[in-house]
Design an enzyme around this catalytic site. Sequence first.
Site, PDB file in Angstrom:
ATOM      1  N   GLY A   1       0.726  -1.134   0.232  1.00 28.96           N
ATOM      2  CA  GLY A   1       0.339  -0.023  -0.149  1.00 28.96           C
ATOM      3  C   GLY A   1       0.851   0.952  -0.116  1.00 28.96           C
ATOM      4  N   PHE A   2       1.776   1.504   0.930  1.00 29.00           N
ATOM      5  CA  PHE A   2       2.752   2.699   1.030  1.00 29.00           C
ATOM      6  C   PHE A   2       1.823   3.692   1.173  1.00 29.00           C
ATOM      7  CE2 PHE A   2       4.257  -1.050  -1.522  1.00 29.00           C
ATOM      8  CZ  PHE A   2       5.353  -1.305  -0.877  1.00 29.00           C
TER       9      PHE A   2
ATOM     10  N   THR B   1       3.454  -6.770   5.389  1.00 28.95           N
ATOM     11  CA  THR B   1       4.482  -5.895   6.331  1.00 28.95           C
ATOM     12  C   THR B   1       4.468  -7.441   7.825  1.00 28.95           C
ATOM     13  OG1 THR B   1       2.761  -5.409   7.683  1.00 28.95           O
ATOM     14  CG2 THR B   1       4.015  -3.889   6.232  1.00 28.95           C
TER      15      THR B   1
ATOM     16  N   GLY C   1       0.979   0.348  12.868  1.00 23.70           N
ATOM     17  CA  GLY C   1      -0.232  -0.523  12.891  1.00 23.70           C
ATOM     18  C   GLY C   1       0.176  -1.769  14.736  1.00 23.70           C
TER      19      GLY C   1
ATOM     20  N   THR D   1      10.676 -10.466   9.599  1.00 23.84           N
ATOM     21  CA  THR D   1       9.951  -9.617   9.491  1.00 23.84           C
ATOM     22  C   THR D   1      10.647  -8.360   9.249  1.00 23.84           C
ATOM     23  OG1 THR D   1       8.279  -9.575  10.312  1.00 23.84           O
ATOM     24  CG2 THR D   1       7.942 -11.468   8.810  1.00 23.84           C
TER      25      THR D   1
ATOM     26  N   GLY E   1       7.280   2.045  15.355  1.00 20.40           N
ATOM     27  CA  GLY E   1       7.225   1.786  14.348  1.00 20.40           C
ATOM     28  C   GLY E   1       8.240   0.797  13.145  1.00 20.40           C
TER      29      GLY E   1
ATOM     30  N   GLU F   1       8.589   2.357   7.721  1.00 19.10           N
ATOM     31  CA  GLU F   1       8.920   3.252   7.117  1.00 19.10           C
ATOM     32  C   GLU F   1      10.649   4.182   8.034  1.00 19.10           C
ATOM     33  OE1 GLU F   1       4.602   5.821   6.656  1.00 19.10           O
ATOM     34  OE2 GLU F   1       5.197   4.825   8.397  1.00 19.10           O
TER      35      GLU F   1
END
Length: 728
Positions: free
Chosen positions: A245-246, A473, A514, A600, A667, A670
Amino acid sequence: MTTTTDIAAVTGAVGSARIRLEGRDKVTGAARYAGEVPFADLAHGWLVLSTVARGRIRSVEDSPALAMPGVLAVLHHGNAPRVDTGYIGMLGRPNPVLGIFQHDRVPFVGWPVALVVAETSEQAREAAEALVVRYDEEPHDVAFSPGRSDAYTPQDTPMVQAGTEKGDIEAQLGASAVVVDEEYTTPEEHHNAMEPHAATARWDGGRLDVVDSNQGSTWVAGELASLFSLDPASVRVRAEHVGGGFGSKGLSPHQVAAVMATTVLHRPVRVVLTRRQMFSLVGYRSPTAQRIRLGADADGRLRAFDHRSQSLTSTVHEFIESSAVMGRVMYDADAHHTLHRLVRLDVPTPTWMRAPGEAPGSFALESALDELAEKCGMDPIELRARNEPETGPVSGLPFSSRNVLACFEEGARRFGWADRDPRPGVRREGRWLLGTGTAAATYPSGVGPSTAAVTAEPDGTFTVRVNATDIGTGARTAIASIAADALEVDRDRVQLHIADSDLGPAMIAGGSTGTRSWAWAVTLAVAELRERLALADSIPPEGITTRSNTAEAIGALAQRERHSFGAHFAEVAVDVTTGEVRARRLLGIYAAGTIVNPLTARSQFIGGMTWGLSMALHEEAVRDQASGGLVGADLAGYHFAAHADVPLIEADWVDDPVPDDPVGIKGIGEIGIVGVAAAIANAVWHATGVRHRDLPIRPDRVLRAADEARRRAEEEARSRSEEEVRSA
């Protein structure tokens, strides 16, 4: 409250490398994406986009298209259902971009002007390409350039503070021993997730059911309910598997068109965007022109920090590419100013693109820091250490944790930074000049209100329901590990249901928020479930279920500057005869709280770093001034890093405990891209002695810069010779 930091020691699922739960389904093709889920009596929609950059629709000649085989309908501004674009949604203000087929105005090339619906996708496409739309064309302006006189300062939004100001910039610059005053530019860039955008809409028992590729089913369901004036309980949105999605997969015109069509035809309708359509319909990263002024004492301590960024927005909806935000966290000064300016143009509306703001902003800022270090005669890492703030430079708040210097220390050790000769242009291998560079990274560690439900089943298993979205992700795997540790059970006893708006509201998969948000909701629900199980004699046939909502807990969270941090290192080789730049090594070291799944997580970091490399050397969307459209709006014309362009990339992390934090997770989606372009650009300077302030660093720019450097050197040498003659 049970925290992930506490539970990691119980069963060890958190912090252990785990393969993806859905991995086998994906590699065998069993995992179905939004454009692949079967529906009975399915019809297919194909969007028709405007071919002019500004004007009015004079006519849509739909009769010939309606007569073509299989065509069911042609929707346009003259017959489409009306929608309400004045509602206040997740962005905190109306979003007219979603108001397709509501008027005859054309604001840019690629604006949706019609939807052709047919029995098959092929029939819909053929009719869409045959549809004749006539326009009254108007003059357009798509030219983005630094210093435009019509640039304006936008109002603050719930997402972006337009400007900040502390101290007297001009006075501090005047008092500085060393000053950097330079402008940096970045081009328009596009997301291009591997899975194209797709949505299927149908009415099912009085409810609108949408199978979609998105980054948040709660978000999309709420926006559709508001847009079509529906009871929110009557809208269901699912996104079981999402192929990237980014930032681009929120609510876009194709979902709106699918809902319109199913409302008119009373049968399921699927709309899938082509790659070319994605270039105008789902947003992109705005180009930027950034001026940075730094003033420092001779020892490198900053006295003045001024970062002003100009980006573009559309005439339809305002969007701010918040490129000046990074300095609000990273560096303090006696005078500290940041400002965003916008130019309205006849172009599609930009949107969030991986590390919005920080990605282009870090290129400018971390390049300017490197230039300051050069002028001060200091090592770039030493300069950053000298300007390490104790509290937020703008907010004044304490940091929840800030281990950026630990990242630089570990990165420098592993990269061999101490062996670096700081002089530029002295290392050579044959025709290649070699250089190394570094840059800092940061990205906010946000959190959003989320709900979750956990059920203890009679058979000894547990069912976790949370409306998380796995956009590739590894979110499924991370949540299952978090739940297993909180429950103190093996992970195979945890069943997971995600990506369905019927599961209740939850944070989107975006902004690196998320996993942190969903983990908090899950651990709260588990804590209550364990209390109830301790009091229960047995589990009834329907199980025992507890539910959580983190809204109140988030509201009570102590005010802190919460961010992930990192340090990037790059080695490049530059062929000054051809202009080719090759990245040879990339290393990223991060401080990102609890790492839930090292397997991951490392992939996320490496993916971000690869994107940063692509940003530095390859990516650039070019807009044609005459037509207003993009040149080469496809993956043949839009150049990005391929496998052969990507060198050995290493990513790792340092311990980063977060005291008094309820989850300890930050997070990571990014931060991998932030600063990589600057590290590469700084390495190119170190290799050649020539500074590149415009991205991408193309071969033609390398050759031109080398020629200019030679001319300057020759002129300086000639001037010195003439002066020596005069002196003699």
